[in-house]
Write a protein that holds these residues in place. Structure first.
Motif, PDB file in Angstrom:
ATOM      1  N   PHE A 173      14.182   1.228  14.343  1.00  0.00           N
ATOM      2  CA  PHE A 173      13.186   2.198  13.879  1.00  0.00           C
ATOM      3  C   PHE A 173      12.043   1.507  13.127  1.00  0.00           C
ATOM      4  CE2 PHE A 173      16.764   5.564  13.810  1.00  0.00           C
ATOM      5  CZ  PHE A 173      16.430   5.994  15.081  1.00  0.00           C
ATOM      6  N   ALA A 174      12.368   0.465  12.384  1.00  0.00           N
ATOM      7  CA  ALA A 174      11.318  -0.244  11.636  1.00  0.00           C
ATOM      8  C   ALA A 174      10.316  -0.867  12.611  1.00  0.00           C
ATOM      9  CB  ALA A 174      11.936  -1.318  10.739  1.00  0.00           C
ATOM     10  N   ARG A 175      10.820  -1.402  13.735  1.00  0.00           N
ATOM     11  CA  ARG A 175       9.894  -1.949  14.727  1.00  0.00           C
ATOM     12  C   ARG A 175       9.035  -0.828  15.310  1.00  0.00           C
ATOM     13  NH1 ARG A 175      12.466  -6.780  18.453  1.00  0.00           N
ATOM     14  NH2 ARG A 175      13.741  -7.766  16.844  1.00  0.00           N
ATOM     15  N   ALA A 176       9.680   0.321  15.569  1.00  0.00           N
ATOM     16  CA  ALA A 176       8.939   1.443  16.150  1.00  0.00           C
ATOM     17  C   ALA A 176       7.850   1.902  15.184  1.00  0.00           C
ATOM     18  CB  ALA A 176       9.902   2.592  16.469  1.00  0.00           C
ATOM     19  N   LEU A 177       8.217   2.028  13.894  1.00  0.00           N
ATOM     20  CA  LEU A 177       7.225   2.465  12.903  1.00  0.00           C
ATOM     21  C   LEU A 177       6.067   1.471  12.815  1.00  0.00           C
ATOM     22  CD1 LEU A 177       8.068   4.019   9.458  1.00  0.00           C
ATOM     23  CD2 LEU A 177       6.106   2.529   9.723  1.00  0.00           C
ATOM     24  N   SER A 178       6.400   0.195  12.819  1.00  0.00           N
ATOM     25  CA  SER A 178       5.343  -0.820  12.707  1.00  0.00           C
ATOM     26  C   SER A 178       4.374  -0.712  13.886  1.00  0.00           C
ATOM     27  CB  SER A 178       5.944  -2.229  12.637  1.00  0.00           C
ATOM     28  OG  SER A 178       6.365  -2.675  13.920  1.00  0.00           O
ATOM     29  N   GLY A 179       4.919  -0.271  15.024  1.00  0.00           N
ATOM     30  CA  GLY A 179       4.094  -0.172  16.233  1.00  0.00           C
ATOM     31  C   GLY A 179       3.271   1.101  16.316  1.00  0.00           C
ATOM     32  N   SER A 180       3.517   2.060  15.413  1.00  0.00           N
ATOM     33  CA  SER A 180       2.724   3.312  15.415  1.00  0.00           C
ATOM     34  C   SER A 180       1.414   3.044  14.698  1.00  0.00           C
ATOM     35  CB  SER A 180       3.487   4.430  14.700  1.00  0.00           C
ATOM     36  OG  SER A 180       4.721   4.636  15.294  1.00  0.00           O
ATOM     37  N   ARG A 181       0.562   2.286  15.335  1.00  0.00           N
ATOM     38  CA  ARG A 181      -0.603   1.763  14.627  1.00  0.00           C
ATOM     39  C   ARG A 181      -1.611   2.841  14.220  1.00  0.00           C
ATOM     40  NH1 ARG A 181      -1.456  -3.609  18.273  1.00  0.00           N
ATOM     41  NH2 ARG A 181      -3.287  -3.961  16.991  1.00  0.00           N
ATOM     42  N   ASP A 182      -1.823   3.834  15.075  1.00  0.00           N
ATOM     43  CA  ASP A 182      -2.784   4.897  14.728  1.00  0.00           C
ATOM     44  C   ASP A 182      -2.294   5.713  13.539  1.00  0.00           C
ATOM     45  OD1 ASP A 182      -4.367   4.069  16.750  1.00  0.00           O
ATOM     46  OD2 ASP A 182      -3.689   5.588  18.194  1.00  0.00           O
ATOM     47  N   GLN A 183      -1.010   6.063  13.607  1.00  0.00           N
ATOM     48  CA  GLN A 183      -0.431   6.848  12.525  1.00  0.00           C
ATOM     49  C   GLN A 183      -0.495   6.082  11.209  1.00  0.00           C
ATOM     50  OE1 GLN A 183       3.714   7.768  13.058  1.00  0.00           O
ATOM     51  NE2 GLN A 183       3.340   9.971  12.951  1.00  0.00           N
ATOM     52  N   ARG A 184      -0.165   4.808  11.269  1.00  0.00           N
ATOM     53  CA  ARG A 184      -0.195   3.984  10.058  1.00  0.00           C
ATOM     54  C   ARG A 184      -1.610   3.896   9.499  1.00  0.00           C
ATOM     55  NH1 ARG A 184       2.070  -1.629  11.300  1.00  0.00           N
ATOM     56  NH2 ARG A 184       1.435  -1.951   9.134  1.00  0.00           N
ATOM     57  N   LYS A 185      -2.568   3.768  10.402  1.00  0.00           N
ATOM     58  CA  LYS A 185      -3.951   3.668   9.953  1.00  0.00           C
ATOM     59  C   LYS A 185      -4.370   4.955   9.242  1.00  0.00           C
ATOM     60  CE  LYS A 185      -8.289   1.975  11.817  1.00  0.00           C
ATOM     61  NZ  LYS A 185      -9.056   1.878  13.058  1.00  0.00           N
ATOM     62  N   ALA A 186      -3.973   6.087   9.846  1.00  0.00           N
ATOM     63  CA  ALA A 186      -4.312   7.392   9.257  1.00  0.00           C
ATOM     64  C   ALA A 186      -3.635   7.578   7.908  1.00  0.00           C
ATOM     65  CB  ALA A 186      -3.899   8.503  10.223  1.00  0.00           C
ATOM     66  N   ALA A 187      -2.511   6.920   7.701  1.00  0.00           N
ATOM     67  CA  ALA A 187      -1.748   7.108   6.463  1.00  0.00           C
ATOM     68  C   ALA A 187      -2.165   6.150   5.348  1.00  0.00           C
ATOM     69  CB  ALA A 187      -0.251   6.942   6.759  1.00  0.00           C
ATOM     70  N   GLN A 188      -3.082   5.255   5.623  1.00  0.00           N
ATOM     71  CA  GLN A 188      -3.563   4.341   4.581  1.00  0.00           C
ATOM     72  C   GLN A 188      -4.119   5.158   3.408  1.00  0.00           C
ATOM     73  OE1 GLN A 188      -3.799   0.665   4.784  1.00  0.00           O
ATOM     74  NE2 GLN A 188      -2.233   1.278   6.263  1.00  0.00           N
ATOM     75  N   GLY A 189      -3.779   4.770   2.207  1.00  0.00           N
ATOM     76  CA  GLY A 189      -4.309   5.468   1.046  1.00  0.00           C
ATOM     77  C   GLY A 189      -3.452   6.615   0.556  1.00  0.00           C
ATOM     78  N   LEU A 190      -2.343   6.906   1.222  1.00  0.00           N
ATOM     79  CA  LEU A 190      -1.436   7.936   0.708  1.00  0.00           C
ATOM     80  C   LEU A 190      -0.884   7.480  -0.647  1.00  0.00           C
ATOM     81  CD1 LEU A 190       0.714   9.055   3.800  1.00  0.00           C
ATOM     82  CD2 LEU A 190      -1.177  10.264   2.717  1.00  0.00           C
ATOM     83  N   ALA A 191      -0.559   8.485  -1.482  1.00  0.00           N
ATOM     84  CA  ALA A 191      -0.113   8.170  -2.844  1.00  0.00           C
ATOM     85  C   ALA A 191       1.107   7.243  -2.845  1.00  0.00           C
ATOM     86  CB  ALA A 191       0.251   9.463  -3.561  1.00  0.00           C
TER      87      ALA A 191
END
Ligand code: NDP
Length: 475
Positions: free
Chosen positions: A285-303
């Motif tokens: 799952f950690a590899r999968a999450l790391s690969g969700s690049r758009d989602q991660r980008k959108a989540a930058q700056g979350l508290a």
């Protein structure tokens, strides 16, 4: 007919294994779908030993002494089925087909049955060690009919890695067992890599180390209990400087991990067998999450919240991370070995976990000093209920437990993700707990679905009349 073994599929793995056989004194018949690869191999390494060049499958099969032994090293999946069919049509009863690719074990079970019906011996062999291992000595996990191991085993044992004079190859069990065990090996490899990644990330995030400083720590760790191929290469990788920017290479690599599927297969199989392989699952799952690049980008700056200061004592925290890594690693291996035991029971394979620990000590990607301890644990008690309960590991965790908790809590307070460290610790706490909230789960299931429950003080199944007078009846 003069060749003792034939290899078809001469990409990286196949050509290196063919060379390994030749260097060990065997005459090797060579075949590849496109002849250019065969010729390239002969051109570059023809003087490694005795090779027989062939162009067609019938020529290839004709070059082999009987019973014929053919190792298939082609792309896993449909290509393997196509090659098996071609070979089977040209071979005779008693001949041996070995699939050394990364096949899904259920495919191997199917293929073995189909070949058996045609009088052929089919051996699904897991091979680990990458291209370097293939050439100099891999770990080999052959399944299939025991009789075929009599003529094949000595050859495989000769080309395998050797540790203290023992080959990293043994007959694993019937049909798909070799590929099953290789699959779990890869799952453990995922967990091992994830744990190392989490340790690395804590050095960067919690202690502010640069890549070179972390490399030094890993180099030091590699002379202790954590000594392993993966720890060793981690230090090498972290020392590498990027020629273009002058930065550590690791800092210019995109942080999105890919996967080819064996980790996912391990988790799917574990779900079917009902075995919690939390370390491996978190790694996938950690590899999968790391690969969700758009989602991660959108989540930058979350508290993030900031509840903790960085650890004051870097030396102490370094030791804490080492202990957390070791303890989590014990959990990941314990879970992998549980899966092997469950697979063995499900398919009647009669697998011996100590065998895996023995052959994984060399050649393969997860080779480690640690495997000696696992081997000893199963020698002392082949029916060990969990690796965690072996005296050596039990004590190791006892020694590590406070560090492990400090690492997980510090990481949590600092907002640094440690999914595998944390879930391994929770697994350990759940395993040793006297009571689990599963009692509540059972009551809830009985409430909405009349699924019944057992009592601590009486035999049988019970049901409470939740929508009636709430009295209990025997179910
Ligand atoms: P690849 O998986 O890239 O496969 C390439 C080989 O497969 C070539 O020889 C190719 O022939 C042949 N091939 C593909 N399709 C067909 C087909 N339809 N009919 C006949 N031949 C076909 O090669 P690798 O060496 O990387 O791996 C070989 C096997 O070993 C794979 O199953 C892999 O999963 C496994 N493995 C790989 C490891 C690694 O580190 N790479 C480690 C352990 C196992 P052609 O040249 O004609 O295209």
């Amino acid at each position: 007919a003069s060749a003792q073994i034939g290899v078809t599929g001469l990409a990286v793995m196949g050509s290196n294994i063919a060379r390994n056989f030749a260097r060990n004194g065997y005459t090797v018949a060579l075949h590849n779908r496109s002849i250019a690869k065969t010729d390239a191999l002969l051109e570059a390494h023809g003087d490694d030993g005795e090779f027989v060049r062939t162009e067609t499958i019938s020529e290839f099969v004709g070059a082999l002494e009987k019973p014929r032994r053919v190792l298939i090293m082609v792309k896993a999946g449909d290509a393997t089925d196509a090659v098996i069919e071609e070979l089977a049509s040209a071979m005779e009863p008693g001949d041996i087909i070995i699939d050394g690719g990364n096949a899904l074990y259920t495919d191997t079970i199917r293929r073995e049955a189909a070949m058996k019906a045609r009088g052929l011996n089919f051996v699904g062999a897991g091979i680990s060690g990458g291209e370097e291992g293939a050439l100099n000595g891999p770990a080999i996990m052959p399944g299939g009919p025991k009789e075929s191991y009599e003529s094949l085993g000595p050859m495989l044992e000769k080309i395998a890695a050797q540790v203290d004079g023992t080959p990293c190859c043994t007959h694993i069990g019937p049909d798909g067992s070799g590929h099953f065990v290789k699959m779990v090996h890869n799952g453990i490899e995922y967990a091992d890599m994830q744990l190392i990644g989490e340790a690395y990330n804590l050095f960067r995030g919690a202690l502010g180390f640069d890549a070179g400083q972390v490399a030094d720590v890993f180099t030091e760790w590699n002379s202790g209990d954590l000594e392993s191929y993966l720890v060793e290469i981690t230090a090498e990788v972290l020392k590498q400087t990027d020629a273009k920017t002058g930065k550590p290479l690791v800092d210019v690599i995109v942080d999105a991990a890919e996967q080819k599927g064996t980790g996912r297969w391990t988790v799917k199989s574990a779900l079917d067998l009902g075995i919690p392989v939390t370390g491996i699952a978190e790694a996938v799952f950690a590899r999968a999450l790391s690969g969700s690049r758009d989602q991660r980008k959108a989540a930058q700056g979350l508290a993030s919240g900031t509840l903790a200061d960085k650890p004051a004592d870097a030396a102490q925290f370094t030791e804490d991370i080492r202990q957390a890594l070791y303890a989590s690693k014990i959990v990941a291996y314990a879970q992998g070995f549980d899966q092997i035991a469950a697979g063995s029971a499900e398919y009647d394979w009669d697998l011996h976990p100590g065998d895996m620990a023995t052959i994984w000590r060399g050649g393969c990607i997860i080779r480690a000093r640690f495997l000696n301890r696992i081997k000893e644990a199963y020698e002392q008690n082949p029916a060990l209920p969990s690796l965690i309960l072996a005296p050596y590991f039990r004590e190791a965790i006892e020694h590590a437990i406070d560090s492990w908790r400090r690492v997980v809590s510090t990481a949590t307070l600092l907002g640094i993700p440690v999914p595998a460290f944390a879930s391994s610790l929770s697994y350990y706490d759940a395993l040793r707990a006297e009571r689990l909230p599963a009692a509540l789960t059972q009551a809830q299931r009985d409430f909405f679905g009349a699924h019944t429950y057992e009592r601590v003080d009486a035999d049988g199944k019970f049901h409470t009349l939740w929508s009636g007078d709430r009295s209990e009846i025997s179910a």
